[in-house]
Design a protein around this motif. Structure first.
Motif, short mmCIF file in Angstrom:
data_model
loop_
_atom_site.label_atom_id
_atom_site.label_comp_id
_atom_site.label_asym_id
_atom_site.label_seq_id
_atom_site.Cartn_x
_atom_site.Cartn_y
_atom_site.Cartn_z
N MET A 182 0.83 -1.21 0.00
CA MET A 182 0.00 0.00 0.00
C MET A 182 0.86 1.26 0.00
SD MET A 182 -3.01 1.35 -0.04
CE MET A 182 -4.15 0.03 0.38
N ASN A 183 1.98 1.24 0.77
CA ASN A 183 2.85 2.41 0.80
C ASN A 183 3.43 2.70 -0.59
OD1 ASN A 183 2.45 2.91 3.49
ND2 ASN A 183 4.24 1.73 4.17
N ALA A 184 3.79 1.63 -1.31
CA ALA A 184 4.33 1.81 -2.65
C ALA A 184 3.29 2.46 -3.56
CB ALA A 184 4.78 0.47 -3.23
N GLN A 185 2.03 2.06 -3.42
CA GLN A 185 0.97 2.65 -4.23
C GLN A 185 0.75 4.11 -3.87
OE1 GLN A 185 -2.13 -0.26 -3.22
NE2 GLN A 185 -2.14 -0.94 -5.36
N ARG A 186 0.84 4.43 -2.56
CA ARG A 186 0.69 5.82 -2.14
C ARG A 186 1.84 6.67 -2.66
NH1 ARG A 186 -4.38 7.05 -1.40
NH2 ARG A 186 -5.42 5.76 0.17
N ASP A 187 3.04 6.11 -2.62
CA ASP A 187 4.20 6.84 -3.14
C ASP A 187 4.04 7.11 -4.63
OD1 ASP A 187 5.31 6.84 -0.64
OD2 ASP A 187 6.68 5.16 -1.03
N GLU A 188 3.56 6.12 -5.34
CA GLU A 188 3.35 6.29 -6.78
C GLU A 188 2.26 7.34 -7.03
OE1 GLU A 188 3.61 6.18 -10.75
OE2 GLU A 188 4.98 5.24 -9.30
N ALA A 189 1.21 7.33 -6.20
CA ALA A 189 0.15 8.33 -6.34
C ALA A 189 0.68 9.73 -6.08
CB ALA A 189 -1.00 8.01 -5.39
N ALA A 190 1.56 9.87 -5.08
CA ALA A 190 2.15 11.17 -4.78
C ALA A 190 3.01 11.65 -5.95
CB ALA A 190 2.98 11.08 -3.50
N ARG A 191 3.78 10.74 -6.54
CA ARG A 191 4.61 11.12 -7.69
C ARG A 191 3.74 11.52 -8.88
NH1 ARG A 191 7.91 6.87 -5.69
NH2 ARG A 191 6.84 5.34 -7.02
N GLU A 192 2.64 10.81 -9.05
CA GLU A 192 1.71 11.15 -10.14
C GLU A 192 1.18 12.57 -9.94
OE1 GLU A 192 -0.61 11.01 -13.48
OE2 GLU A 192 0.76 9.42 -12.87
N PHE A 193 0.79 12.90 -8.71
CA PHE A 193 0.28 14.24 -8.46
C PHE A 193 1.35 15.29 -8.74
CE2 PHE A 193 -0.60 18.01 -6.01
CZ PHE A 193 -1.96 18.23 -6.24
N GLU A 194 2.57 15.03 -8.29
CA GLU A 194 3.64 16.02 -8.48
C GLU A 194 3.90 16.29 -9.95
OE1 GLU A 194 5.08 17.96 -6.26
OE2 GLU A 194 3.68 17.05 -4.82
N SER A 195 3.68 15.28 -10.79
CA SER A 195 3.90 15.48 -12.22
C SER A 195 2.88 16.46 -12.81
CB SER A 195 3.82 14.14 -12.97
OG SER A 195 2.50 13.64 -13.01
N HIS A 196 1.78 16.68 -12.11
CA HIS A 196 0.73 17.61 -12.57
C HIS A 196 0.76 18.95 -11.82
CE1 HIS A 196 -1.33 14.50 -14.95
NE2 HIS A 196 -1.09 13.68 -13.94
N ARG A 197 1.56 19.06 -10.76
CA ARG A 197 1.48 20.23 -9.88
C ARG A 197 1.69 21.54 -10.62
NH1 ARG A 197 1.70 21.36 -4.43
NH2 ARG A 197 2.05 19.18 -3.87
N GLY A 198 2.69 21.61 -11.48
CA GLY A 198 2.97 22.86 -12.18
C GLY A 198 1.80 23.33 -13.02
N ARG A 199 1.18 22.38 -13.75
CA ARG A 199 0.03 22.75 -14.58
C ARG A 199 -1.15 23.17 -13.71
NH1 ARG A 199 -1.28 18.31 -16.11
NH2 ARG A 199 -3.28 18.10 -15.07
#
Length: 308
Positions: free
Chosen positions: A1-18
């Motif tokens: 589950m932690n790995a999935q949360r980490d991946e979700a956090a990275r996914e969000f960061e890839s959109h943060r600038g936009r």
């Protein structure tokens, strides 16, 4: 589950600038845009991993709707704002591509100020379509309305903007490109004339119908109303520089796709001034002095300067 949360956090960061660029165009406030993006992250964090099939469009819709909610209350606050309200300055690199004049103009202080007159749905339709190339159908999906209604919102918003535009063509000064040296030279002449208190030199730079706006937010002294006309503007600017620039260091920089003058008192940023030029000279000057609106830009400007 932690790995999935980490991946979700990275996914969000890839959109943060936009997402920040979207929220800022909607709100005209860097601080509120950052808060909105953080609220979107909390909603994203609350979803089950893998639940959202298309994160980009989902996050855009979340941010747009959060902004619509904020705009409703922001409009009421800004009606009670002491004096002129101007948008917060933001480093152009945080706002997406700035290669074309239209891209720079869309985030200029002038256009963002005019956008305040649009209803929240009109503003969302204009931003999503012009800045993010959304189709009318996609705008309708974000705003939960019909495609015909989205099309009407967009055209009505553009009509309101056109109705507010000054008759004499003017544009923000580009921070880079073939005209960069000319822009820097004009800002340099403006600064020298204002610093010297030379009414004659100032009037030579100003268009006859020039307007000066200053935003102190009730925190520092500023004109409560716009200053109209070449003679009035020249006297106002000369007096402003005489009273408030002792010990101030000026620096040419960029913000919102525009060349700007920064005023520093020691380590503190105390003003950001943007100049708009037309065929007859300087047509508009916007002076932001509200310290609450300068902290975001100052922090990032220092970081860029240190890294550079």
């Amino acid at each position: 589950m932690n790995a999935q949360r980490d991946e979700a956090a990275r996914e969000f960061e890839s959109h943060r600038g936009r997402l920040f660029a979207l929220a800022y165009r909607m709100l005209g406030s860097a601080a509120e845009a950052e808060d909105t993006v953080q609220d979107a992250y909390l909603r994203w964090h609350g979803t089950e991993p893998g639940q959202v099939a298309a994160p980009g469009p989902w996050l855009n819709k979340v941010v747009a709707n959060l902004c619509l909610n904020r705009l409703t209350s922001a409009r009421a606050r800004r009606e009670e704002y002491p004096g002129t309200w101007l948008p917060e300055p933001v480093a152009s690199g945080a706002l997406g591509p700035m290669e074309r004049a239209e891209q720079r103009e869309a985030v200029s202080f002038a256009v963002l100020t005019m956008m305040e007159r649009l209803s929240p749905p009109e503003r969302a339709a204009v931003v999503l379509r012009d800045a993010f190339a959304y189709s009318h159908r996609e705008v309708a999906g974000v705003l939960d309305c019909t495609e015909a209604a989205a099309r009407q919102l967009y055209h009505r918003g553009h009509k309101h903007l056109a109705d507010q535009a000054p008759r004499a063509a003017s544009a923000p000064l580009a921070p880079s490109g073939t005209d960069a040296e000319q822009n820097a030279a004009l800002l340099g002449r403006f600064l020298r004339a204002a610093s010297d208190g030379s009414l004659e030199q100032l009037e030579q730079l100003l268009a006859e119908q020039v307007v000066v706006w200053s935003d102190g937010g009730g925190r520092v002294r500023a004109a409560l109303r716009p200053v109209h006309g070449r003679g009035n503007a020249a006297r106002f600017l000369a007096g402003l520089f005489e009273r408030f620039t002792d010990g101030v260091r000026f620096e040419l920089a960029e913000a919102n796709g525009t060349a700007v003058l920064l005023g520093w008192e020691g380590p503190d940023l105390t003003s950001v001034s943007a100049v708009e030029a037309g065929p007859d000279g300087v047509t508009g000057i916007r002076i932001l002095r509200n310290p609450d609106k300068l902290s975001h830009y100052a922090e990032r400007h220092r970081a860029l300067s240190q890294n550079g």
